[in-house]
Enzyme design. Structure first.
Site: not given
Length: 301
Positions: A123, A177
């Protein structure tokens, strides 16, 4: 010979639980396969969705897992079933599956915290932040809560509730994101923080007890993240209104969006509302999913 693992999609935050809560569900799955190599690299991406070979969450996750387990290098094959950029934990699913595949290849296991921290490096690579909520859900399954200082992962068994994921298919920017994180305030008012803490506790209670009415209220106890991110989602207010008119008891954004998580119904009405705004949309009724697990290599025929 390829060694493969599958990991499910997930919905993070669940309203008030920003970067802390996530639920693994059976909407979509990724499969990641590994085999020994001198150099760790992604050699192919197959499946319904295309993602880059280089800046791939599976790569960073596998590298971190290998470092922790004392392994050398691996070639990585990512079979994408979780659509990227839709708030459904796509990069988290790839990262979690990569960690599990490395464990299976080496015949060694990481602790839950080590595995999740390894996956969170994926991530970090793709979004700039090592948030661990999606990867924890995809790796462990069910409902998870993550604390960061000290780092700890808590898993909860989930009772049956009626949940839907509704997804719009408009174009989203690259690095969506990161953009969704950038619109959030750096500071929040104490009363808002208190509301979110209470809401997160209520989400856990509702999902573990099967209290659908409580869950519907709890996922909307977010005065900070949802209002900020709703502005990035086309026709958000109209879609939420339509969903509730169609029977949804509660609505929140799934992860960074633009998908929505609905409690109790209203999915068809939400889809129709998006399509009236000129945005194609689909929905799925979802159930909690178990975590990453061994699977055969994907069939490409």
């Amino acid at each position: 010979m390829w060694v493969c693992a599958r990991a499910p999609s997930s919905s993070a935050n669940l309203g008030p639980g920003y970067d802390v809560l996530a639920l693994a569900h059976d909407a979509y799955f990724d499969v990641v396969c590994v085999r020994p190599s001198e150099e760790t690299r992604v050699v192919k991406v197959t499946g319904e969705w295309k993602v880059p070979l280089e800046r791939n969450s599976a790569l960073a996750a596998a590298e971190e897992a290998l470092k922790r387990l004392g392994g050398k290098g691996v070639e990585i094959w990512v079979h994408k079933g979780v659509p990227p950029g839709r708030g459904l934990g796509s990069s988290g699913a790839s990262a979690a599956a990569a960690v599990k595949a490395v464990e299976l290849l080496l015949g060694k296991s990481l602790s839950p915290e080590e595995a999740v921290m390894s996956a969170a490096e994926g991530e970090r690579l793709v979004s700039g932040a090592a948030h661990a909520d999606n990867v924890a859900a995809s790796y462990l399954g069910g409902l998870v809560a993550v604390t960061y200082d000290p780092f700890k992962v808590l898993k909860f068994e989930v009772a049956e509730v009626e949940l839907y994921v509704v997804t719009p298919w408009h174009e989203v920017p690259e690095g969506k994101t990161g953009a969704a994180r950038s619109v959030l305030p750096e500071e929040v008012k104490l009363r808002d923080a208190v509301k979110m803490v209470g809401g997160a506790a209520a989400v856990i209670k509702a999902l573990t007890s099967g209290d659908e009415d409580l869950l519907a209220k709890a996922i909307e106890m977010d005065p900070v993240v949802t209002p900020a991110r709703s502005k990035l989602i086309p026709c958000f207010e109209e879609v939420v209104k339509a969903a509730k008119g169609g029977g949804a008891k509660g609505v929140t954004i799934s992860g960074a969006g633009p998908s929505l998580l609905l409690v109790g119904g209203g999915a068809e009405e939400a889809k129709a509302a998006w399509e009236r705004c000129g945005v194609k949309a689909t929905y799925k009724k979802v159930k909690p999913a178990r975590g990453s697990s061994a699977v055969p290599p994907p069939s490409l025929g």
